[in-house]
Design an enzyme around this catalytic site. Structure first.
Site, PDB file in Angstrom:
ATOM      1  N   LEU A  12       0.825  -1.214   0.000  1.00 51.47           N
ATOM      2  CA  LEU A  12       0.000   0.000   0.000  1.00 51.47           C
ATOM      3  C   LEU A  12       0.860   1.266   0.000  1.00 51.47           C
ATOM      4  O   LEU A  12       0.575   2.223   0.713  1.00 51.47           O
ATOM      5  CB  LEU A  12      -0.959  -0.020   1.194  1.00 51.47           C
ATOM      6  CG  LEU A  12      -2.057  -1.092   1.108  1.00 51.47           C
ATOM      7  CD1 LEU A  12      -2.798  -1.234   2.441  1.00 51.47           C
ATOM      8  CD2 LEU A  12      -3.055  -0.771  -0.009  1.00 51.47           C
ATOM      9  N   MET A  15       1.408   4.046  -5.131  1.00 45.62           N
ATOM     10  CA  MET A  15       0.789   3.438  -6.316  1.00 45.62           C
ATOM     11  C   MET A  15      -0.191   2.334  -5.931  1.00 45.62           C
ATOM     12  O   MET A  15      -1.296   2.241  -6.478  1.00 45.62           O
ATOM     13  CB  MET A  15       1.868   2.878  -7.258  1.00 45.62           C
ATOM     14  CG  MET A  15       2.712   3.926  -7.933  1.00 45.62           C
ATOM     15  SD  MET A  15       1.781   4.922  -9.098  1.00 45.62           S
ATOM     16  CE  MET A  15       1.620   3.782 -10.472  1.00 45.62           C
ATOM     17  N   GLY A  16       0.208   1.488  -4.972  1.00 49.82           N
ATOM     18  CA  GLY A  16      -0.649   0.385  -4.539  1.00 49.82           C
ATOM     19  C   GLY A  16      -1.944   0.899  -3.932  1.00 49.82           C
ATOM     20  O   GLY A  16      -3.036   0.396  -4.224  1.00 49.82           O
ATOM     21  N   ASN A  34      -0.322  -5.007   3.856  1.00 51.23           N
ATOM     22  CA  ASN A  34       0.926  -4.250   3.777  1.00 51.23           C
ATOM     23  C   ASN A  34       1.845  -4.754   4.877  1.00 51.23           C
ATOM     24  O   ASN A  34       1.378  -5.208   5.916  1.00 51.23           O
ATOM     25  CB  ASN A  34       0.635  -2.751   3.976  1.00 51.23           C
ATOM     26  CG  ASN A  34       1.799  -1.901   3.508  1.00 51.23           C
ATOM     27  OD1 ASN A  34       2.047  -1.788   2.311  1.00 51.23           O
ATOM     28  ND2 ASN A  34       2.533  -1.330   4.439  1.00 51.23           N
ATOM     29  N   ALA A  79      10.141  -3.317  -7.710  1.00 48.70           N
ATOM     30  CA  ALA A  79      10.610  -4.329  -8.670  1.00 48.70           C
ATOM     31  C   ALA A  79      11.897  -4.966  -8.145  1.00 48.70           C
ATOM     32  O   ALA A  79      12.663  -4.330  -7.425  1.00 48.70           O
ATOM     33  CB  ALA A  79      10.867  -3.663 -10.014  1.00 48.70           C
ATOM     34  N   ASN A 105       7.156  -2.195 -12.099  1.00 48.46           N
ATOM     35  CA  ASN A 105       7.976  -1.982 -13.301  1.00 48.46           C
ATOM     36  C   ASN A 105       9.061  -3.051 -13.357  1.00 48.46           C
ATOM     37  O   ASN A 105      10.248  -2.761 -13.205  1.00 48.46           O
ATOM     38  CB  ASN A 105       8.640  -0.600 -13.236  1.00 48.46           C
ATOM     39  CG  ASN A 105       7.843   0.445 -13.995  1.00 48.46           C
ATOM     40  OD1 ASN A 105       7.086   0.127 -14.914  1.00 48.46           O
ATOM     41  ND2 ASN A 105       8.017   1.682 -13.603  1.00 48.46           N
ATOM     42  N   SER A 131       0.956   2.150 -16.361  1.00 51.35           N
ATOM     43  CA  SER A 131       1.506   3.494 -16.542  1.00 51.35           C
ATOM     44  C   SER A 131       0.487   4.564 -16.204  1.00 51.35           C
ATOM     45  O   SER A 131      -0.710   4.392 -16.409  1.00 51.35           O
ATOM     46  CB  SER A 131       1.975   3.698 -17.983  1.00 51.35           C
ATOM     47  OG  SER A 131       2.389   5.050 -18.141  1.00 51.35           O
ATOM     48  N   LYS A 185       5.908  -2.188 -21.542  1.00 48.27           N
ATOM     49  CA  LYS A 185       6.012  -1.072 -20.580  1.00 48.27           C
ATOM     50  C   LYS A 185       7.417  -0.466 -20.607  1.00 48.27           C
ATOM     51  O   LYS A 185       7.584   0.757 -20.503  1.00 48.27           O
ATOM     52  CB  LYS A 185       5.651  -1.547 -19.163  1.00 48.27           C
ATOM     53  CG  LYS A 185       5.840  -0.476 -18.083  1.00 48.27           C
ATOM     54  CD  LYS A 185       4.902   0.686 -18.298  1.00 48.27           C
ATOM     55  CE  LYS A 185       4.957   1.871 -17.377  1.00 48.27           C
ATOM     56  NZ  LYS A 185       5.919   2.148 -16.420  1.00 48.27           N
ATOM     57  N   HIS A 188       7.600   1.690 -23.560  1.00 44.02           N
ATOM     58  CA  HIS A 188       6.853   2.913 -23.211  1.00 44.02           C
ATOM     59  C   HIS A 188       7.770   3.869 -22.457  1.00 44.02           C
ATOM     60  O   HIS A 188       7.840   5.063 -22.753  1.00 44.02           O
ATOM     61  CB  HIS A 188       5.628   2.541 -22.356  1.00 44.02           C
ATOM     62  CG  HIS A 188       4.985   3.701 -21.646  1.00 44.02           C
ATOM     63  ND1 HIS A 188       5.543   4.291 -20.516  1.00 44.02           N
ATOM     64  CD2 HIS A 188       3.864   4.408 -21.914  1.00 44.02           C
ATOM     65  CE1 HIS A 188       4.784   5.290 -20.123  1.00 44.02           C
ATOM     66  NE2 HIS A 188       3.756   5.389 -20.959  1.00 44.02           N
ATOM     67  N   ASN A 189       8.485   3.331 -21.480  1.00 41.54           N
ATOM     68  CA  ASN A 189       9.357   4.195 -20.684  1.00 41.54           C
ATOM     69  C   ASN A 189      10.533   4.740 -21.498  1.00 41.54           C
ATOM     70  O   ASN A 189      10.955   5.873 -21.303  1.00 41.54           O
ATOM     71  CB  ASN A 189       9.851   3.454 -19.442  1.00 41.54           C
ATOM     72  CG  ASN A 189       8.795   3.432 -18.359  1.00 41.54           C
ATOM     73  OD1 ASN A 189       7.603   3.390 -18.653  1.00 41.54           O
ATOM     74  ND2 ASN A 189       9.201   3.457 -17.117  1.00 41.54           N
ATOM     75  N   GLU A 192       9.114   7.450 -23.322  1.00 40.59           N
ATOM     76  CA  GLU A 192       8.899   8.519 -22.326  1.00 40.59           C
ATOM     77  C   GLU A 192      10.201   9.305 -22.107  1.00 40.59           C
ATOM     78  O   GLU A 192      10.211  10.543 -22.125  1.00 40.59           O
ATOM     79  CB  GLU A 192       8.423   7.858 -21.024  1.00 40.59           C
ATOM     80  CG  GLU A 192       8.300   8.747 -19.809  1.00 40.59           C
ATOM     81  CD  GLU A 192       7.925   7.922 -18.559  1.00 40.59           C
ATOM     82  OE1 GLU A 192       6.918   7.189 -18.588  1.00 40.59           O
ATOM     83  OE2 GLU A 192       8.648   8.006 -17.547  1.00 40.59           O
ATOM     84  N   TYR A 193      11.315   8.588 -21.943  1.00 37.02           N
ATOM     85  CA  TYR A 193      12.610   9.251 -21.752  1.00 37.02           C
ATOM     86  C   TYR A 193      12.926  10.156 -22.952  1.00 37.02           C
ATOM     87  O   TYR A 193      13.381  11.280 -22.797  1.00 37.02           O
ATOM     88  CB  TYR A 193      13.735   8.221 -21.624  1.00 37.02           C
ATOM     89  CG  TYR A 193      13.988   7.642 -20.244  1.00 37.02           C
ATOM     90  CD1 TYR A 193      12.949   7.180 -19.447  1.00 37.02           C
ATOM     91  CD2 TYR A 193      15.283   7.531 -19.744  1.00 37.02           C
ATOM     92  CE1 TYR A 193      13.192   6.624 -18.205  1.00 37.02           C
ATOM     93  CE2 TYR A 193      15.539   6.974 -18.493  1.00 37.02           C
ATOM     94  CZ  TYR A 193      14.485   6.515 -17.726  1.00 37.02           C
ATOM     95  OH  TYR A 193      14.734   5.963 -16.498  1.00 37.02           O
ATOM     96  N   LYS A 263      15.116   5.368 -12.655  1.00 38.81           N
ATOM     97  CA  LYS A 263      15.064   4.077 -11.965  1.00 38.81           C
ATOM     98  C   LYS A 263      15.626   2.974 -12.841  1.00 38.81           C
ATOM     99  O   LYS A 263      15.752   1.843 -12.410  1.00 38.81           O
ATOM    100  CB  LYS A 263      13.621   3.761 -11.574  1.00 38.81           C
ATOM    101  CG  LYS A 263      13.066   4.719 -10.535  1.00 38.81           C
ATOM    102  CD  LYS A 263      11.979   4.056  -9.727  1.00 38.81           C
ATOM    103  CE  LYS A 263      11.187   5.058  -8.902  1.00 38.81           C
ATOM    104  NZ  LYS A 263      10.124   5.706  -9.689  1.00 38.81           N
TER     105      LYS A 263
HETATM  106  C1  6PG Z   1       4.681   5.574 -15.882  1.00 35.39           C
HETATM  107  C2  6PG Z   1       6.075   5.980 -15.554  1.00 35.39           C
HETATM  108  C3  6PG Z   1       6.460   5.409 -14.233  1.00 35.39           C
HETATM  109  C4  6PG Z   1       7.680   6.087 -13.671  1.00 35.39           C
HETATM  110  C5  6PG Z   1       8.917   5.334 -14.020  1.00 35.39           C
HETATM  111  C6  6PG Z   1      10.008   6.091 -14.682  1.00 35.39           C
HETATM  112  O1  6PG Z   1       4.513   5.079 -16.973  1.00 35.39           O
HETATM  113  O2  6PG Z   1       3.793   5.795 -15.050  1.00 35.39           O
HETATM  114  O3  6PG Z   1       6.970   5.538 -16.536  1.00 35.39           O
HETATM  115  O4  6PG Z   1       6.536   4.036 -14.369  1.00 35.39           O
HETATM  116  O5  6PG Z   1       7.740   7.398 -13.951  1.00 35.39           O
HETATM  117  O6  6PG Z   1       9.302   4.811 -12.795  1.00 35.39           O
HETATM  118  O7  6PG Z   1      10.876   6.537 -13.734  1.00 35.39           O
HETATM  119  P1  6PG Z   1      12.350   7.008 -13.960  1.00 35.39           P
HETATM  120  O8  6PG Z   1      12.279   8.299 -14.692  1.00 35.39           O
HETATM  121  O9  6PG Z   1      12.796   7.177 -12.544  1.00 35.39           O
HETATM  122  O10 6PG Z   1      13.107   5.942 -14.646  1.00 35.39           O
END
Ligand code: 6PG
Length: 470
Positions: A12, A15-16, A34, A79, A105, A131, A185, A188-189, A192-193, A263
């Site tokens: 918990l 996110m949880g 928890n 993770a 993740n 996400s 995922k 996706h990240n 995102e980066y 991360k």
């Molecule tokens: C999402 C995000 C989420 C988080 C990651 C990335 O899709 O909700 O990607 O998972 O922001 O942990 O984090 P970092 O920028 O620390 O790698």
């Protein structure tokens, strides 16, 4: 009276807790556990009208007992090792037909291993990429599922109910076996980066090249958010640029140290792309830029020695910057989807590319209006690189000139734009029929007699230097 639980959740943290409230709100009674019992009880105490649907439990055995069989328990723990420990603790308490769902993740190789262990030892196992951050978890994340199709179908009613909706369509889908959901995922990240890095780069051109104040930058992003760049990341970048620091009264952005955290999910994406020989240079550049940003002391030494790099420029207009960002974004997504295609082939996973674009349209961090057009393009031809799809090719034809102008002006003014520049270099290589790899082949043959193919098809694999290098 608390209702008997249909599903369980462990962990918990922020996110949880948000995910559990979302599940309860959608009408599914949930049992929670928890490590710290006071957190579990505090969670129910603060759940307000949803408390009736929440069963707090103090031991894992109580948690398992509180759920209707066949049980499903979502793990929302950090993770890595914590997931393995949790599975090991649950295994003796659960039936073989029960289901554990890792919603963290996870590295998809770990999910592959856990799926394989689950097949031998039970209970069943699903790895789902979730996400959308805290807000998404509470009100609708994008969900990418991996594991056995039958296990996905079993919990799909809950997962589609809690997922974000795009015009009524749930942003939750089955991506394929074992680690497929966590792989998607990770990509996706990676995207995102790259998207975040490109936004940071155009911000840098505005701030250091064009000398714009934060407020003007905020307005620019707001304007872009009304056009093809409409997206969550552009929207929050406008808000971020507009915010004022309560301590100094200065723009918030100016008070934030330029050392980016991570991360590691972006790095995983890049490592995997290298294994698959997939080309994702914009994502690689973004990971590189994060790594380099953290080396602040070295950068300061560099600045002291060479002088500050960024110089003002008059060579770039805001319109060109917007077009450059459009081109960069298309190229970075094209690279991400091509990586997923490569993985689907290499791992023999039938990953649904158009479905992935559809799932990313709402709830997730990279949601943007362009993803709907990507879903359409991938539906027409899932095997075709996105930059070759007519809709995006047209966009690129009209915007790559601006990308070129921005990258060139940035280079001359010492404004670092690694993700945009890598995207452009990739685009140029992707449209060059006759590359320079003939030189590489000649060199390889010279020093290692590796041989080459001739353009005229003759069966003579070596150059006149044969024997020189060996
Ligand atoms: C999402 C995000 C989420 C988080 C990651 C990335 O899709 O909700 O990607 O998972 O922001 O942990 O984090 P970092 O920028 O620390 O790698």
């Amino acid at each position: 009276m608390t209702q008997p639980a249909q599903i369980g959740l462990i962990g918990l943290g922020t996110m949880g807790a948000m995910l559990a409230l979302n599940i309860a709100e959608k009408g599914f009674p949930i049992a929670v556990w928890n490590r710290t019992t006071s957190v579990t009880h505090g969670f129910k105490a603060e759940a307000g009208a949803l408390a009736d649907r929440i069963t707090p439990t103090e031991t894992l055995a109580d948690l398992v007992a509180a759920i209707k069989p066949p049980r499903a328990i979502i793990l929302m723990v950090p993770a890595g090792e914590a997931v393995d420990q949790q599975i090991a603790a649950l295994r003796p308490l659960m039936d073989k037909d029960d289901l554990i769902i890792d919603a963290g993740n996870a590295l998809f190789h770990d999910t592959n291993r856990r799926a394989e262990e689950a097949a031998r030892l039970g209970p069943h196992f699903l790895g789902i990429g979730v996400s959308g951050g805290e807000e998404g978890a509470r009100h609708g994340p994008a969900i990418m599922g991996g594991g056995l199709r039958a296990d996905w179908d079993r919990v799909a009613p809950v997962l589609t109910a809690i997922a974000a909706k795009y015009k009524g369509e749930a942003c939750a889908a089955y991506m394929g076996p074992a680690g497929a959901g966590h792989f998607v995922k990770a990509v996706h990240n990676g995207i995102e980066y790259a998207d975040m890095q490109m936004i940071a780069e155009v911000y840098g051109v505005m701030r250091d090249g064009l000398g714009m104040e934060a407020e003007a930058i905020a307005k620019t992003f707001e304007g872009w958010n009304q056009g093809p760049l409409q997206s969550y990341l552009i929207e929050i970048s406008a808000e971020v640029a507009r915010a004022t620091d309560s301590h100094s009264g200065k723009p918030m952005l100016d008070m934030i140290l330029d050392r980016a955290g991570q991360k590691g999910t972006g790095r995983w994406t890049v490592i995997e792309a290298q294994h698959l020989a997939a080309t994702i240079p914009a994502i690689e550049a973004a990971v590189m830029a994060r790594n380099l940003s953290s080396r602040l002391e070295e950068r300061l030494k560099g600045e002291a020695l060479f002088g500050a790099a960024p110089q003002p420029t008059t060579q770039v207009t805001l319109d060109q910057l917007e077009q450059a960002m459009i081109a960069g974004k298309i190229l970075c997504y094209a690279q991400g989807f091509a990586l997923i295609s490569a993985a689907a082939k290499a791992f023999d996973w039938a990953m649904p590319l158009p479905e992935i674009a559809r799932v990313w349209r709402e709830g997730c961090i990279i949601r943007s209006s362009m993803l709907n057009d990507m879903a359409t393009a991938l539906t027409e031809d899932p095997a075709r690189n996105l930059m070759l799809a007519p809709f995006f090719a047209d966009h690129l034809k009209s915007s790559h000139g601006a990308l070129r102008a921005v990258v060139a002006a940035a280079a001359i003014s010492g404004l670092p734009v690694p993700a945009l520049a890598s995207g452009l270099a990739w685009f140029d290589m992707m449209r060059t029929g006759r590359s320079t790899a003939n030189m590489i082949q000649a060199q390889r043959d010279f020093f290692g007699a590796h041989g080459f193919e001739r353009i005229d098809g003759l069966d003579d694999k070596h150059g006149p230097w044969a024997g020189h290098g060996i």
